[in-house]
Design an enzyme around this catalytic site. Structure first.
Site, PDB file in Angstrom:
ATOM      1  N   ASP A 181      25.930  26.711 -37.244  1.00  0.00           N
ATOM      2  CA  ASP A 181      24.860  27.183 -38.129  1.00  0.00           C
ATOM      3  C   ASP A 181      25.323  28.141 -39.217  1.00  0.00           C
ATOM      4  OD1 ASP A 181      22.281  26.033 -37.079  1.00  0.00           O
ATOM      5  OD2 ASP A 181      23.168  26.809 -35.253  1.00  0.00           O
TER       6      ASP A 181
ATOM      7  N   HIS B 243      29.025  30.760 -28.871  1.00  0.00           N
ATOM      8  CA  HIS B 243      28.676  29.428 -28.382  1.00  0.00           C
ATOM      9  C   HIS B 243      28.771  29.381 -26.872  1.00  0.00           C
ATOM     10  CE1 HIS B 243      28.349  25.108 -28.022  1.00  0.00           C
ATOM     11  NE2 HIS B 243      27.794  25.179 -29.210  1.00  0.00           N
TER      12      HIS B 243
HETATM   13  N1  CMC Z   1      26.509  38.232 -31.870  1.00  0.00           N
HETATM   14  C1  CMC Z   1      27.014  39.249 -31.158  1.00  0.00           C
HETATM   15  N2  CMC Z   1      27.407  39.141 -29.882  1.00  0.00           N
HETATM   16  C2  CMC Z   1      27.289  37.928 -29.326  1.00  0.00           C
HETATM   17  C3  CMC Z   1      26.787  36.828 -29.995  1.00  0.00           C
HETATM   18  C4  CMC Z   1      26.396  37.008 -31.325  1.00  0.00           C
HETATM   19  N3  CMC Z   1      25.902  35.995 -32.038  1.00  0.00           N
HETATM   20  N4  CMC Z   1      26.797  35.754 -29.179  1.00  0.00           N
HETATM   21  C5  CMC Z   1      27.283  36.166 -28.015  1.00  0.00           C
HETATM   22  N5  CMC Z   1      27.581  37.491 -28.098  1.00  0.00           N
HETATM   23  C6  CMC Z   1      28.161  38.318 -27.054  1.00  0.00           C
HETATM   24  C7  CMC Z   1      27.091  38.725 -26.071  1.00  0.00           C
HETATM   25  O1  CMC Z   1      26.441  39.902 -26.446  1.00  0.00           O
HETATM   26  C8  CMC Z   1      27.932  38.894 -24.833  1.00  0.00           C
HETATM   27  O2  CMC Z   1      28.665  40.093 -24.950  1.00  0.00           O
HETATM   28  P1  CMC Z   1      28.836  41.089 -23.733  1.00  0.00           P
HETATM   29  O3  CMC Z   1      29.592  40.300 -22.691  1.00  0.00           O
HETATM   30  O4  CMC Z   1      29.589  42.214 -24.314  1.00  0.00           O
HETATM   31  O5  CMC Z   1      27.431  41.435 -23.288  1.00  0.00           O
HETATM   32  C9  CMC Z   1      28.941  37.756 -24.930  1.00  0.00           C
HETATM   33  O6  CMC Z   1      29.104  37.527 -26.345  1.00  0.00           O
HETATM   34  C10 CMC Z   1      28.504  36.480 -24.251  1.00  0.00           C
HETATM   35  O7  CMC Z   1      27.264  36.095 -24.815  1.00  0.00           O
HETATM   36  P2  CMC Z   1      26.124  35.297 -24.089  1.00  0.00           P
HETATM   37  O8  CMC Z   1      24.809  35.689 -24.689  1.00  0.00           O
HETATM   38  O9  CMC Z   1      26.289  35.393 -22.613  1.00  0.00           O
HETATM   39  O10 CMC Z   1      26.457  33.824 -24.476  1.00  0.00           O
HETATM   40  P3  CMC Z   1      25.520  32.589 -24.225  1.00  0.00           P
HETATM   41  O11 CMC Z   1      26.412  31.464 -23.886  1.00  0.00           O
HETATM   42  O12 CMC Z   1      24.452  32.881 -23.255  1.00  0.00           O
HETATM   43  O13 CMC Z   1      24.807  32.395 -25.635  1.00  0.00           O
HETATM   44  C11 CMC Z   1      24.322  31.745 -27.810  1.00  0.00           C
HETATM   45  C12 CMC Z   1      25.201  31.481 -26.573  1.00  0.00           C
HETATM   46  C13 CMC Z   1      24.651  30.676 -28.823  1.00  0.00           C
HETATM   47  C14 CMC Z   1      22.854  31.663 -27.429  1.00  0.00           C
HETATM   48  C15 CMC Z   1      24.661  33.144 -28.370  1.00  0.00           C
HETATM   49  O14 CMC Z   1      26.008  33.184 -28.751  1.00  0.00           O
HETATM   50  C16 CMC Z   1      23.750  33.543 -29.511  1.00  0.00           C
HETATM   51  O15 CMC Z   1      22.632  34.016 -29.285  1.00  0.00           O
HETATM   52  N6  CMC Z   1      24.191  33.370 -30.781  1.00  0.00           N
HETATM   53  C17 CMC Z   1      23.380  33.694 -31.924  1.00  0.00           C
HETATM   54  C18 CMC Z   1      22.391  32.575 -32.221  1.00  0.00           C
HETATM   55  C19 CMC Z   1      23.089  31.356 -32.745  1.00  0.00           C
HETATM   56  O16 CMC Z   1      23.918  31.430 -33.639  1.00  0.00           O
HETATM   57  N7  CMC Z   1      22.707  30.178 -32.240  1.00  0.00           N
HETATM   58  C20 CMC Z   1      23.289  28.896 -32.631  1.00  0.00           C
HETATM   59  C21 CMC Z   1      23.962  28.269 -31.447  1.00  0.00           C
HETATM   60  S1  CMC Z   1      25.139  26.989 -31.749  1.00  0.00           S
HETATM   61  C22 CMC Z   1      24.464  25.829 -32.816  1.00  0.00           C
HETATM   62  C23 CMC Z   1      23.087  25.374 -32.474  1.00  0.00           C
HETATM   63  O17 CMC Z   1      22.769  25.118 -31.313  1.00  0.00           O
HETATM   64  O18 CMC Z   1      22.277  25.292 -33.389  1.00  0.00           O
END
Ligand code: CMC
Length: 377
Positions: free
Chosen positions: A314, A263
């Site tokens: 989700d 998140h």
């Molecule tokens: N699986 C594996 N690693 C993850 C995930 C994940 N779902 N989410 C974040 N990470 C890791 C990411 O790879 C990074 O690691 P590192 O520092 O080693 O490279 C670290 O955690 C930080 O991630 P980020 O991508 O910079 O985080 P963000 O704030 O930009 O992204 C997010 C937030 C929700 C887009 C992302 O966590 C994601 O893509 N999650 C999967 C999709 C998802 O479940 N979306 C629903 C969001 S919440 C409810 C909604 O809005 O519907």
């Protein structure tokens, strides 16, 4: 600006506060508030219509106000005939979110008060949109099953009517209770991407249908509301419980994302997860699908151990909707039926703020390109 006069970008607008809001607060430490009420105090104690009322009227209704609002929502659930025809005509290959996006936009064509932009008219419009979005979702599902959509019943709550119209039979008390909780948990969440999209559109003084249409297109993406459908794809792909370890470790080894995890704001567990996890445990127990529940718990453990992140809304919402008998392509539309109340509330708040949301950018292109006429290129 940097010392050299260059604009600094904040990648992904992380931690940028774009406007003030009094509608909801996402506390990074792991709490969520609607108009100051902790969601932990709302879930299980009130019904979804009360939350929709709270968001758009900025106060909880008393019994008389709730009864009036529920009746108003039910009477507004009826769709224009042309919208029903259009839903029925959509090819089955279209994702339900495509249809929802188009039909919400079409609703704007049938708003007889479209030119009335007073607060009272906006509030009526907000109520109507909250009421009509679930009908679009139910009508689409029923028409894809070649079944009629039942008319809403006055003796049912608004949320119960939605499930009744979607499934075609009156839902049980347990199903209705699960739906109220699910919708309450989805209703609003600060400046999430779709709400921000709605607010950007509203900030140009555009109409509410345009704001909601922008939001639907934004919610659809798998990094936002589209994640729940992908969660179910993953759970289906994993198959047996004993395959969880290899599958999830494999995703992480390949630096792939595990859908339904992570998140942008929460540093601790998403406060909505405990409510959904509890519901999923009960539902799986009753349906004798505890292997599914155990699979989820295993995935949580592996992802937390390796990445230090938690499930988001989700993850367990997907399993909850599956237990309610919702096909996975309708998961994000279900999310929409609730988040729309947040979108219209934010749209009205943005109208009051009356400022154009228009960020800047850092130009990284070139200058001095020499123009060449088309016949010389
Ligand atoms: N699986 C594996 N690693 C993850 C995930 C994940 N779902 N989410 C974040 N990470 C890791 C990411 O790879 C990074 O690691 P590192 O520092 O080693 O490279 C670290 O955690 C930080 O991630 P980020 O991508 O910079 O985080 P963000 O704030 O930009 O992204 C997010 C937030 C929700 C887009 C992302 O966590 C994601 O893509 N999650 C999967 C999709 C998802 O479940 N979306 C629903 C969001 S919440 C409810 C909604 O809005 O519907």
């Amino acid at each position: 600006m940097s010392e050299k006069g260059e604009r600094e970008i904040v990648r992904g607008l992380r931690d940028v506060a774009a406007a003030e809001t009094s509608i909801s607060y996402v506390d990074p430490k792991g709490s969520l508030y609607y108009l100051g009420y902790n969601i932990d105090d709302l879930v299980g104690n009130i019904i979804y219509a009360e939350v929709a009322y709270l968001l758009i009227h900025k106060k909880l209704p008393n019994q008389r106000e709730l009864d009036t609002f529920n009746a108003e929502l039910i009477s507004e659930m009826k769709l224009p005939e042309a919208v029903i025809e259009s839903i029925r005509a959509t090819p089955k290959r279209c994702h339900p979110m495509d249809v929802l996006r188009t039909e919400v936009s079409r609703l704007g064509e049938y708003d007889l008060d479209a030119n009335d932009r007073s607060k009272e008219a906006d509030l009526k419009r907000a109520t109507r949109i909250i009421a009509q979005v679930p009908t679009i979702v139910a009508t689409l599902h029923r028409s894809r099953m070649d079944e009629p959509t039942p008319s809403p019943r006055e003796d049912f709550s608004f949320a119960k009517n939605f499930l009744y119209m979607f499934k075609g039979t009156p839902p049980s008390n347990e199903e209705t209770d699960v739906l109220h909780r699910l919708l309450i948990l989805h209703a609003d969440h600060g400046f999430n991407a779709s709400t921000f999209a709605a607010r950007v559109t509203a900030s140009t003084n555009s109409d509410m249908y345009s704001a909601v249409t922008s939001a639907i297109g934004t919610l659809r993406g798998p990094l936002h509301g589209g994640a729940s459908e992908k969660v179910m794809d993953m759970l289906d792909d994993i198959g047996q419980e004993e395959h969880v370890e290899e599958y999830v470790q494999g995703l992480l080894d390949n630096r792939k994302k595990v859908m339904g995890f992570g998140h942008r704001v929460y540093l601790a567990e998403d406060p909505r997860t405990k409510h959904l996890r509890g519901m999923v445990e009960k539902l799986c127990h009753r349906k004798r699908t505890m292997d599914l529940y155990r699979k989820c718990i295993k995935i949580e453990g592996i992802v937390h151990e390796r990445k230090g992140i938690y499930p988001n809304l989700d993850f367990y919402a997907a399993v909850t909707m599956d237990a309610l008998g919702v096909p996975k392509e309708f998961f994000t539309p279900f999310f929409t039926t609730s988040r729309v109340s947040g979108w219209v509330a934010h749209t009205m708040e943005q109208y009051e703020d009356a400022v154009l949301l228009r960020p800047s950018s850092k130009y990284v292109g070139t200058f001095g390109s020499t123009f060449v006429p088309i016949d010389k290129r």
